[in-house]
Design a protein around this motif. Structure first.
Motif, PDB file in Angstrom:
ATOM      1  N   LYS A  57      62.130  22.942  -2.747  1.00  0.00           N
ATOM      2  CA  LYS A  57      62.407  23.588  -1.463  1.00  0.00           C
ATOM      3  C   LYS A  57      62.755  22.576  -0.372  1.00  0.00           C
ATOM      4  O   LYS A  57      63.603  22.840   0.477  1.00  0.00           O
ATOM      5  CB  LYS A  57      61.193  24.428  -1.053  1.00  0.00           C
ATOM      6  N   ASP A  58      62.125  21.403  -0.402  1.00  0.00           N
ATOM      7  CA  ASP A  58      62.404  20.397   0.616  1.00  0.00           C
ATOM      8  C   ASP A  58      63.852  19.926   0.555  1.00  0.00           C
ATOM      9  O   ASP A  58      64.482  19.693   1.591  1.00  0.00           O
ATOM     10  CB  ASP A  58      61.460  19.200   0.459  1.00  0.00           C
ATOM     11  N   ARG A  61      65.994  22.647   2.094  1.00  0.00           N
ATOM     12  CA  ARG A  61      65.876  22.643   3.561  1.00  0.00           C
ATOM     13  C   ARG A  61      66.658  21.468   4.160  1.00  0.00           C
ATOM     14  O   ARG A  61      67.365  21.623   5.158  1.00  0.00           O
ATOM     15  CB  ARG A  61      64.415  22.565   3.979  1.00  0.00           C
ATOM     16  N   GLU A  62      66.566  20.291   3.555  1.00  0.00           N
ATOM     17  CA  GLU A  62      67.281  19.123   4.071  1.00  0.00           C
ATOM     18  C   GLU A  62      68.798  19.331   4.030  1.00  0.00           C
ATOM     19  O   GLU A  62      69.507  19.009   4.981  1.00  0.00           O
ATOM     20  CB  GLU A  62      66.897  17.871   3.277  1.00  0.00           C
TER      21      GLU A  62
END
Length: 177
Positions: A57-58, A61-62
């Motif tokens: 997920k990170d 998002r990035e």
């Protein structure tokens, strides 16, 4: 963009091959450059939707934050980043989306091969060697390409994943970066 991007990032964006594969080191800016390409393309009237899959997920998002930053830099009309749920066979999947005035969108989500089913547009699979069941994802990618209007598919992988590449988990291609 020439003032901002390094020469190898410019070459990456300029490459319009049907499938782009990059063996790379981590944090060299290929994904950041890809976010610029996504923002420019999705904002255009003749552009298309972009589907980014990171292995967590990170990463998703990035990527979406980078694409939103590029959209602001290019003064493209884009709505704020939205968190959405995409229906999957057994559960909803969290995704991030930017919608453009052109009607196109960029959607970033975490790794799940079935997420690409039925989607039209450019598919980006970042750091491919870290994704579970990569062969299944590649098969879905080929199906996705046949049923879309022909935009590129993008795979990137860390150069630390050479053993996995040699075992046939994904095809390697040096970009000259």
């Amino acid at each position: 963009m020439k003032e901002i991007l390094l020469p190898y990032q410019q070459r990456w964006i300029a490459d319009r091959a049907p499938v782009k594969v990059c063996e790379k080191s981590r944090r060299i800016g290929i994904t950041w450059a890809e976010a610029a390409d996504a923002a420019l393309d999705a904002a255009g009237r003749n552009g298309t939707d972009w589907w980014y899959i990171g292995y967590n997920k990170d990463m998703a998002r990035e990527f979406i934050e980078d694409a939103a930053g590029w959209a602001r830099r290019f003064n493209q009309a884009a709505r704020a980043i939205e968190e959405i749920a995409i229906e999957d066979e057994d559960k909803d999947i969290l995704a991030f989306r930017i919608r453009f005035a052109s009607g196109n969108k960029i959607v970033a989500l975490s790794s799940r091969p079935s997420n690409l089913r039925g989607k039209q547009g450019v598919a980006v699979i970042d750091e491919a060697a870290f994704h579970d069941s990569l062969r299944r994802r590649q098969r879905l990618q080929r199906t996705h390409r046949r049923h879309s209007c022909g935009p590129p598919s993008v795979f990137t992988a860390s150069h630390h994943d050479r053993r996995r590449a040699r075992r046939g988990s994904f095809r390697r291609h040096q970009t000259g970066a």
